[in-house]
Enzyme design. Sequence first.
Site, PDB file in Angstrom:
ATOM      1  N   GLU A   1       5.806   6.653  -9.281  1.00 46.84           N
ATOM      2  CA  GLU A   1       4.392   6.321  -9.070  1.00 46.84           C
ATOM      3  C   GLU A   1       3.791   7.191  -7.968  1.00 46.84           C
ATOM      4  OE1 GLU A   1       5.403   1.670  -9.275  1.00 46.84           O
ATOM      5  OE2 GLU A   1       3.302   2.098  -8.831  1.00 46.84           O
TER       6      GLU A   1
ATOM      7  N   ASN B   1       1.443   3.145  -2.577  1.00 47.26           N
ATOM      8  CA  ASN B   1       0.718   4.085  -3.434  1.00 47.26           C
ATOM      9  C   ASN B   1      -0.507   4.639  -2.702  1.00 47.26           C
ATOM     10  OD1 ASN B   1       1.780   4.521  -6.231  1.00 47.26           O
ATOM     11  ND2 ASN B   1       1.931   2.307  -6.117  1.00 47.26           N
TER      12      ASN B   1
ATOM     13  N   ASP C   1      -4.465  -4.039 -17.750  1.00 39.81           N
ATOM     14  CA  ASP C   1      -3.500  -3.054 -18.267  1.00 39.81           C
ATOM     15  C   ASP C   1      -3.733  -2.616 -19.709  1.00 39.81           C
ATOM     16  OD1 ASP C   1      -0.976  -5.085 -16.666  1.00 39.81           O
ATOM     17  OD2 ASP C   1      -2.216  -3.486 -15.808  1.00 39.81           O
TER      18      ASP C   1
ATOM     19  N   ASN D   1      -6.109   2.648 -12.867  1.00 40.05           N
ATOM     20  CA  ASN D   1      -5.091   1.733 -12.314  1.00 40.05           C
ATOM     21  C   ASN D   1      -3.712   2.332 -12.526  1.00 40.05           C
ATOM     22  OD1 ASN D   1      -3.947  -0.857 -11.382  1.00 40.05           O
ATOM     23  ND2 ASN D   1      -3.326  -1.119 -13.534  1.00 40.05           N
TER      24      ASN D   1
ATOM     25  N   GLY E   1       0.764  -1.237   0.000  1.00 37.63           N
ATOM     26  CA  GLY E   1       0.000   0.000   0.000  1.00 37.63           C
ATOM     27  C   GLY E   1       0.793   1.285   0.000  1.00 37.63           C
TER      28      GLY E   1
ATOM     29  N   LEU F   1      -8.493  -9.273 -11.487  1.00 39.10           N
ATOM     30  CA  LEU F   1      -9.258  -8.666 -12.575  1.00 39.10           C
ATOM     31  C   LEU F   1     -10.600  -8.205 -12.012  1.00 39.10           C
ATOM     32  CD1 LEU F   1      -8.732  -8.305 -15.636  1.00 39.10           C
ATOM     33  CD2 LEU F   1     -10.073 -10.381 -16.022  1.00 39.10           C
TER      34      LEU F   1
ATOM     35  N   HIS G   1       0.262   1.268 -13.115  1.00 40.23           N
ATOM     36  CA  HIS G   1       1.095   0.129 -13.522  1.00 40.23           C
ATOM     37  C   HIS G   1       2.549   0.594 -13.581  1.00 40.23           C
ATOM     38  CE1 HIS G   1       1.972  -3.704 -15.464  1.00 40.23           C
ATOM     39  NE2 HIS G   1       2.774  -3.029 -16.288  1.00 40.23           N
TER      40      HIS G   1
HETATM   41  C1  GRF Z   1       3.153  -0.841  -7.591  1.00 42.26           C
HETATM   42  O1  GRF Z   1       4.379  -0.917  -8.260  1.00 42.26           O
HETATM   43  C2  GRF Z   1       2.036  -0.718  -8.594  1.00 42.26           C
HETATM   44  O2  GRF Z   1       2.363  -0.050  -9.791  1.00 42.26           O
HETATM   45  C3  GRF Z   1       1.764  -2.122  -8.924  1.00 42.26           C
HETATM   46  O3  GRF Z   1       1.885  -2.828  -7.710  1.00 42.26           O
HETATM   47  C4  GRF Z   1       2.811  -2.126  -6.869  1.00 42.26           C
HETATM   48  C5  GRF Z   1       2.077  -1.883  -5.579  1.00 42.26           C
HETATM   49  O4  GRF Z   1       2.802  -1.286  -4.654  1.00 42.26           O
HETATM   50  N1  GRF Z   1       0.492  -2.333  -9.569  1.00 42.26           N
HETATM   51  P1  GRF Z   1       2.133  -0.752  -3.292  1.00 42.26           P
HETATM   52  O5  GRF Z   1       1.273  -1.864  -2.724  1.00 42.26           O
HETATM   53  O6  GRF Z   1       1.305   0.445  -3.638  1.00 42.26           O
HETATM   54  O7  GRF Z   1       3.292  -0.424  -2.435  1.00 42.26           O
END
Ligand code: GRF
Length: 202
Positions: free
Chosen positions: A178, A16, A149, A106, A14, A91, A108
């Site tokens: 990100e 992000n 994606d 999303n 988590g 999904l 990625h």
């Molecule tokens: C991130 O690199 C995101 O792009 C990908 O999964 C990872 C998740 O990281 N889909 P976090 O759980 O947000 O640390």
Amino acid sequence: MTAVRVAVLASGGGTNLQALLDALHGEPITPLARVARVITNRPTAGARERARRSGVPTTVLRDPDDAAELLAALDQSPSADLVVLAGYVRLVPPAVVARFRWRMINIHPALLPAHGGPGMYGRRVHEAVLASGAAESGATVHYVDEQYDRGPIIAQARVPVLPGDTAETLAARVLEAEHRLLPKVVLELARLGVPSQPVRIP
Ligand code: GRF
């Protein structure tokens, strides 16, 4: 204008989600958007603890393939205006995609359309980028559709691939990008009132 209610779907640590919480709930508080709920398919996901620490309600899905269960979680008060997938590895059922068309995004960890699709998550993505000999990588925020994606791209952030990079060092550099890109996109979509048509953010 009331703040846009953001539901975050996460399966992992988590970071992000944390970047979003820091940007939306940190000082000065933005009136544009709030994380209203965190939904996970893994009871042990670190994202759940981050939500708890920020006082954000969480839901653990019994069956992530069950559209009715996910829709009920998204409609639970405070119902979601915008859905963000941040490290969610399942999904999303087609009925949920249809209901949140152009309101579900999303992030990625690569420059889509390259290095995306089924099974392309975590270190595998960065290994594929290194194996391709690409000079740069980055992060992509895109709309979610019925396939992994593939939805239209909203915004991207680029980072260099450096000599001697490993999957870990590249992943760390991309993750930093990100953490800047996702809050920027969410705030811009909120500022635009979560348009019901696709947008591209430079
Ligand atoms: C991130 O690199 C995101 O792009 C990908 O999964 C990872 C998740 O990281 N889909 P976090 O759980 O947000 O640390």
